[in-house]
Write an enzyme that holds these catalytic residues in place. Structure first.
Site, PDB file in Angstrom:
ATOM      1  N   ASP A   1      -6.534   0.775   0.427  1.00 25.87           N
ATOM      2  CA  ASP A   1      -6.735   1.124   1.830  1.00 25.87           C
ATOM      3  C   ASP A   1      -8.116   0.620   2.254  1.00 25.87           C
ATOM      4  O   ASP A   1      -8.794  -0.095   1.506  1.00 25.87           O
ATOM      5  CB  ASP A   1      -6.571   2.629   2.050  1.00 25.87           C
ATOM      6  CG  ASP A   1      -7.742   3.448   1.536  1.00 25.87           C
ATOM      7  OD1 ASP A   1      -8.569   2.920   0.765  1.00 25.87           O
ATOM      8  OD2 ASP A   1      -7.837   4.638   1.902  1.00 25.87           O
TER       9      ASP A   1
ATOM     10  N   LYS B   1       0.831  -1.199   0.000  1.00 21.76           N
ATOM     11  CA  LYS B   1       0.000   0.000   0.000  1.00 21.76           C
ATOM     12  C   LYS B   1       0.871   1.256   0.000  1.00 21.76           C
ATOM     13  O   LYS B   1       0.698   2.148  -0.844  1.00 21.76           O
ATOM     14  CB  LYS B   1      -0.931   0.005   1.216  1.00 21.76           C
ATOM     15  CG  LYS B   1      -1.684   1.313   1.410  1.00 21.76           C
ATOM     16  CD  LYS B   1      -2.390   1.343   2.753  1.00 21.76           C
ATOM     17  CE  LYS B   1      -2.831   2.748   3.107  1.00 21.76           C
ATOM     18  NZ  LYS B   1      -3.428   2.842   4.457  1.00 21.76           N
TER      19      LYS B   1
END
Length: 267
Positions: free
Chosen positions: A168, A150
């Site tokens: 996310d 991420k």
């Protein structure tokens, strides 16, 4: 058979009366690709100007800000980083930081001891392996302290212009709500969505989906009645369908624009 037909008709009316989405036909993979890309095009209309909501001026600042953003709002991070970035300007500054002083500066972002460890470790790793510069490949980035896929995709997409999908909480929640995938693991979500959307779109898609999740498609009570994606969303009706009630749920600086698209004036 007639009785079953009548029962289905009654069930459909009942579902409509309580705001549930009508049953959808089984979707082919090609149909899913077309729907996903159509939803992405619609999101471009809703959010024509997307951007990283973390403030930064270079890859190192974005790396640190993204580490700080774990379980913390971007707003809080942006309140913390001006003083931090003024004091720590290089990888060496972070590598040689006084731990107690650094922890105090980032305390408000939560989990500050772990984050301080990651940031100091990041500075040290950059000095030892990359001459103090943040690398620009996924393989190298995920090897750094404080980095997962991420964080790496955030830095790649926003600091280096390399397409990446940032999974996310908002992104994962929405793509499952839209039935783009039923995967829960962020890496599997990333790969599944990457197969639906053109690579060049990945970074901006991430921003659009996250914007939509923060502004419109809330976890507990999405603003379905004013959602520009309603006609393509298999979960429409999860939130209120009444336009006035839904309009009150829309947040963010794009509220007026979003409500105008729904045929309403901003409150």
């Amino acid at each position: 058979m007639q009785g079953i037909a009548n029962l289905n008709h009654v069930s459909a009316r009942k579902a409509a009366s309580v705001g549930e989405a009508p049953a959808r036909k089984q979707e082919t993979h090609l149909g899913l690709v077309r729907r996903a890309r159509r939803m992405n095009r619609t999101l471009k209309i809703a959010f024509p100007h997307v951007y990283c909501e973390l403030d930064f001026t270079n890859p190192l600042e974005l790396s640190v800000a993204t580490i700080l953003s774990a379980q913390c709002t971007d707003v809080r991070v942006n309140q913390t980083t001006p003083a931090l970035f003024a004091k720590y300007r290089t990888a060496r500054d972070y590598a040689e930081a006084d731990r107690t002083e650094l922890e105090e500066m980032i305390r408000s972002t939560g989990f500050y001891r772990n984050k301080a460890n990651s940031i100091i470790g990041l500075g040290q790793a950059l000095l030892e392996r990359y001459d103090g510069e943040v690398p620009n490949t996924l393989k190298d980035l995920v090897s750094l302290p404080g980095f997962g896929r991420k964080t790496a995709n955030v830095v790649l997409g926003n600091a280096f212009g390399v397409p990446g999908i940032t999974v996310d909480t908002h992104f994962g929640r929405l793509v499952r709500r839209w039935q783009w995938t039923d995967e829960e693991d962020p890496v599997k979500v990333e790969h599944a969505v990457g197969e639906l959307i053109e690579r060049k779109e990945w970074t901006d898609l991430s921003h659009r989906v996250i914007f939509h999740g923060r502004r419109v498609c809330h976890a507990r009570k999405p603003a379905c009645g004013v959602c520009i994606l309603a006609k393509d969303c298999p979960s429409v009706g999860t939130g209120p369908m009444d336009k006035a009630e839904a309009a009150a749920l829309v947040k963010g600086p794009e509220t007026e624009h979003l409500l105008r698209l729904a045929g309403l004036a901003a409150p």
